[in-house]
Design a protein around this motif. Structure first.
Motif, short mmCIF file in Angstrom:
data_model
loop_
_atom_site.label_atom_id
_atom_site.label_comp_id
_atom_site.label_asym_id
_atom_site.label_seq_id
_atom_site.Cartn_x
_atom_site.Cartn_y
_atom_site.Cartn_z
N ARG A 190 0.86 -1.18 0.00
CA ARG A 190 0.00 0.00 0.00
C ARG A 190 0.90 1.24 0.00
N LEU A 192 0.71 5.75 0.27
CA LEU A 192 -0.11 6.94 0.46
C LEU A 192 -0.07 7.80 -0.80
N PRO A 194 -1.74 11.07 -1.69
CA PRO A 194 -2.58 12.12 -1.10
C PRO A 194 -3.64 12.69 -2.03
N PRO A 198 -6.76 9.95 1.89
CA PRO A 198 -5.91 10.14 3.08
C PRO A 198 -5.36 8.82 3.62
N LYS A 199 -5.84 7.69 3.08
CA LYS A 199 -5.37 6.37 3.53
C LYS A 199 -4.43 5.77 2.48
N PRO A 200 -3.48 4.94 2.91
CA PRO A 200 -2.66 4.22 1.94
C PRO A 200 -3.53 3.32 1.07
N ALA A 234 5.59 7.03 3.74
CA ALA A 234 4.25 6.98 3.18
C ALA A 234 3.92 5.60 2.64
N TYR A 235 4.92 4.73 2.54
CA TYR A 235 4.66 3.40 1.98
C TYR A 235 4.59 2.38 3.10
#
Length: 281
Positions: A190, A192, A194, A198-200, A234-235
Motif C-alpha cells: 500500500r 499513500l 494524497p 488520506p489512507k494508503p 508513506a509506503y
C-alpha cells in the motif's frame, strides 16, 4: 451563453429540478452565478461494464450520477470542479465509438456519446467552460491526472506477473497508481497517494517500487546532515490483504447502495420537452 442565463428564473428552475432529482443524497447545487448549460445521458466505462450515467454541465462544475428513473430520480452524485478537468479524445474502433476521457487528479474515466455530433458538442462545451474557469481563477491547466482503471473484462490474467489467471476464486484488483488489473500477490503493498485518499491505497509491485524509490530520493534531498531520521514513510511494505486497500471504494459505480433519500413524486424533469443531450441557450 453563460452571461445570458445567469440570474434568470429559468436557470434557477433548471438547477432546482436537478437538485430535486438527486433528492436528499445529493448536495445543493444552486450558487450565485452558477449556470446549468446542458445535460444528457452518456455511457460511462465502469470497472465491470459500461453503464448509462446522467451528466449535467454547469459553467463551473460537472455533475454526474446513476439513473434510477429517467428525468425523475438519480443517485450517487459526483461533483467535479471544471478547473481540474482535462479531456482526451479517444480513437475510434469498430466496437468503441464516440469516446473520450475525462481526466482529473482524483479520478479519470472514459465516456461515450450516442453519436459523433453529440460527442463533439460535449467536448466543445466542456472545454470552453474549462477555459473560462481557468481564466476566472488564474489557475494553470491541470497536469497531474489519476490513471483510468482498465476494465475487468479487458484481461483474464494479471497484467504484472502475466501468470495468475483470474477466476471466481481469484479476484481482480486495481493498482491505484497505474490502473492495471492485477492479482493479490502482485498488489500486496500500500502507498499513500494524497491526491486520491488520506489512507494508503493498493498499488502494484512495480508502482510500489517506483513510488518508494522516489520518496527515498526526496527524503535524502531534504534531509540535512545531523538533523535526524526522516518522518513516517508513506509506503507500507508487505501490508497484506488486511490493510486499507481502498477496494471498498472500487465500485461506487458497481454496487451503489440504496440511500435514495426522500424523492419528490411530482417532479417532471423538463416537462417542456427539452431533448437529451440538450445544451441551453
Amino acid at each position: 451563453m453563460v452571461d445570458s442565463l445567469a440570474n434568470t428564473e429559468i436557470n434557477s428552475q433548471r438547477i432546482a429540478a436537478v437538485e430535486s432529482c438527486f433528492g436528499a443524497s445529493g448536495q445543493p447545487l444552486a450558487l450565485p452565478g452558477r449556470v446549468l448549460l446542458g445535460e444528457g445521458v452518456l455511457t460511462k466505462e465502469c470497472r465491470k461494464k459500461a453503464k448509462p450515467r446522467i451528466f449535467f454541465l454547469f459553467n463551473d462544475i460537472l455533475v454526474y450520477g446513476s439513473v434510477v428513473l429517467p428525468k425523475r430520480k438519480y443517485r450517487s452524485q459526483h461533483v467535479i470542479p471544471l478547473e481540474e478537468v482535462t479531456l482526451e479524445p479517444l480513437p475510434e474502433t469498430p466496437r468503441a465509438k464516440n469516446r473520450w476521457m475525462i481526466k482529473t487528479a482524483r479520478k479519470s474515466f472514459v465516456v461515450s456519446a450516442a453519436s459523433a455530433t453529440e460527442r463533439q458538442e460535449w467536448i466543445s462545451h466542456i472545454e470552453e467552460c474549462v477555459r473560462r474557469q481557468l481564466r476566472a481563477t488564474g489557475r494553470p491547466p491541470s497536469t497531474e491526472h489519476a490513471a483510468p482503471w482498465i476494465p475487468d473484462k479487458a484481461t483474464d490474467i494479471c497484467m504484472r506477473c502475466t501468470q495468475t489467471r483470474f477466476s471466481a476464486l481469484t479476484r481482480r484488483h486495481h493498482c491505484r497508481k497505474c490502473g492495471f488489473v492485477v492479482c493479490a500477490e502482485c498488489s500486496r503493498e500500500r502507498f499513500l497517494l494524497p491526491r486520491l485518499s488520506p489512507k494508503p491505497l493498493r498499488v502494484c509491485s512495480l508502482c510500489y517500487r517506483e513510488l518508494a524509490a522516489c520518496q527515498r530520493r526526496e527524503e535524502e534531498e531534504e534531509e540535512e546532515p545531523g538533523v535526524g531520521s526522516p518522518g513516517q514513510p508513506a509506503y507500507l511494505p508487505g501490508a497484506g490483504a488486511g490493510a486499507s486497500s481502498g477496494d471498498e471504494e472500487d465500485s461506487d459505480e458497481d454496487k451503489e447502495g440504496s440511500g435514495d433519500g426522500d424523492w419528490p413524486s411530482h417532479v417532471e424533469f423538463y416537462a417542456s420537452g427539452v431533448s437529451w443531450s440538450a445544451f441551453h441557450s
